[in-house]
Motif scaffolding. Sequence first.
Motif, short mmCIF file in Angstrom:
data_model
loop_
_atom_site.label_atom_id
_atom_site.label_comp_id
_atom_site.label_asym_id
_atom_site.label_seq_id
_atom_site.Cartn_x
_atom_site.Cartn_y
_atom_site.Cartn_z
N ILE A 61 0.84 -1.20 0.00
CA ILE A 61 0.00 0.00 0.00
C ILE A 61 0.88 1.26 0.00
O ILE A 61 1.80 1.37 0.82
CB ILE A 61 -0.94 0.02 1.22
N SER A 62 0.58 2.20 -0.90
CA SER A 62 1.31 3.48 -0.95
C SER A 62 0.74 4.43 0.07
O SER A 62 -0.47 4.68 0.07
CB SER A 62 1.12 4.16 -2.30
N ILE A 63 1.59 5.00 0.91
CA ILE A 63 1.15 6.01 1.87
C ILE A 63 1.87 7.32 1.52
O ILE A 63 3.00 7.56 1.95
CB ILE A 63 1.45 5.59 3.33
N ARG A 64 1.17 8.13 0.74
CA ARG A 64 1.79 9.33 0.17
C ARG A 64 2.42 10.25 1.21
O ARG A 64 3.58 10.61 1.11
CB ARG A 64 0.72 10.11 -0.62
N ASP A 65 1.64 10.62 2.24
CA ASP A 65 2.12 11.64 3.17
C ASP A 65 3.16 11.13 4.15
O ASP A 65 3.78 11.91 4.87
CB ASP A 65 0.95 12.28 3.93
N LYS A 66 3.37 9.81 4.20
CA LYS A 66 4.43 9.26 5.05
C LYS A 66 5.65 8.90 4.22
O LYS A 66 6.63 8.39 4.76
CB LYS A 66 3.94 8.00 5.77
#
Lengths: 392, 108
Positions: A351-356
């Motif tokens: 899963i991509s977690i953009r803001d992290k």
Amino acid sequence: MRFLRYLLMASAFYSAQASAECLTRGTGDMGIIIERAAGSVQVVDRSTHQALFRVEGLGDLSHASAVYSRDERYAYVFGRDGGLTKVDILCGKITHRVVQGGNSIGGAISQDGSLIAVSNYEPGGVKIFSSQDLTLVADIPATAVNSEKRAKTVGLVDAPDQRFVFSLYDTGETWVVDMTDPAKPQIQKNLNVGKLPYDGLITRDGRYYIAGLFGQDGLALLDLWHPEKGTRLILQDYGKGEQKLPVYKMPHLEGWAMAGNRAFLPGVGHHQVLVVERGDWNPVGKISVHGQPVFVMARPDGRQIWVNFAFPDNDTIQVIDTESLKVIKTLKPGKGALHMEFAPRGEEVWISIRDKDEIQVYDTRSLELIHSLPVDKPSGIFFTSRAHTTGL
Amino acid sequence: MKKNIALITALLIATGICTVNAAEIHPQRQAELLYLLKHDCGSCHGMRLEGGLGPALTAKRLAPYGIEFLALTIVQGRPGTPMPPWRPFITDPEAYWLAGQLKQGVNQ
């Protein structure tokens, strides 16, 4: 003098590093991750959960997607700025790159692997390239909206019998292009399929193409075994009498979530996942979820559905059990959970977690976080197993 | 179209939205708004605001529109199009400030 020799040695060492040798290995457990803001991609090893290369210079990768050559060695990356880039994932370098349009929204590779089609907003239409060297093979302009503009093309997928299928956002059409003879594309146009188709998908077996409609209730279904019958509206009564919520991010229909004979779809403007019986395409249920779904994706064995959500609920992922149709887990991985990709046999999901600025890897059995790796503003994740899947 | 813009602007002035002072937006909130603009507005308008399913939001394209009109579009959305109202997340003064940034050509 000694210093000079040191400098020479150092520069020789550096250049050897810079022209890093290509890897000698299979690519079946590899993938790429889009770094949307930096315009780069990371080439990753699925088994070790590590990055192998970082490839830069791919332009504007907001909303970028990718397909793979049938030998799983090359990734074709579609950028927002019209860039089409062929990346050698064994060598971590760009082999070909063209800027083929002004504003694009993804693409597809043909059944035989020889052609790459790109869907363009500006100028509206589809362009088709040789997968070898990205030379132009065919240019298919969309219907004119006025004297200056042509319809934006969306939901472009590959289909059996060397066909591509896509929809026209502004004019509400679905076109089927047969590329059997690349010099003479045969186009079948379905008009008035519904208002504002915003994305499309094709079932894994390549039989049904479905366009999601933004401008009205329902979806437009085309049976590719019988394209002569044209499209028909399904689920047109869905959401009737219910207040539609404002949509802060358009859902994606790419991940066709099928579990057994049931399909799971994002409910546009609703905090719901729709469940539809394949065949007659009647609704069999709605599952209330945390927010407006963006991606609704089935674990490859069809036992679970994983859902992410539009702004402002994009810090959450929910897992649905496909037998009980209940939400069995709510995860809070961080803000900007943008995309999910399953291992081809489903044991993990990335899963991509953009803001992290990270990718989180979950075990789909325990539903626990098992790994994370640093990636700059990650969005799409694409594993090489897509090379062998119709529509991906 | 021009008539509509003038009318809506007049209405806005009447309802007082134009009296806000952009200097009231805290720098930290300004950074948050620009991040939101790039990544969330950007999902339709493009991360570089050069357009996508939604139109481009470059200074050039927005030249015919007044700041008030743009601020209203942000908070109320544009009925009949996919543009949603951002009022739950963006206040009137913030929308006014953001509209000013767009007119000046943020990201360019």
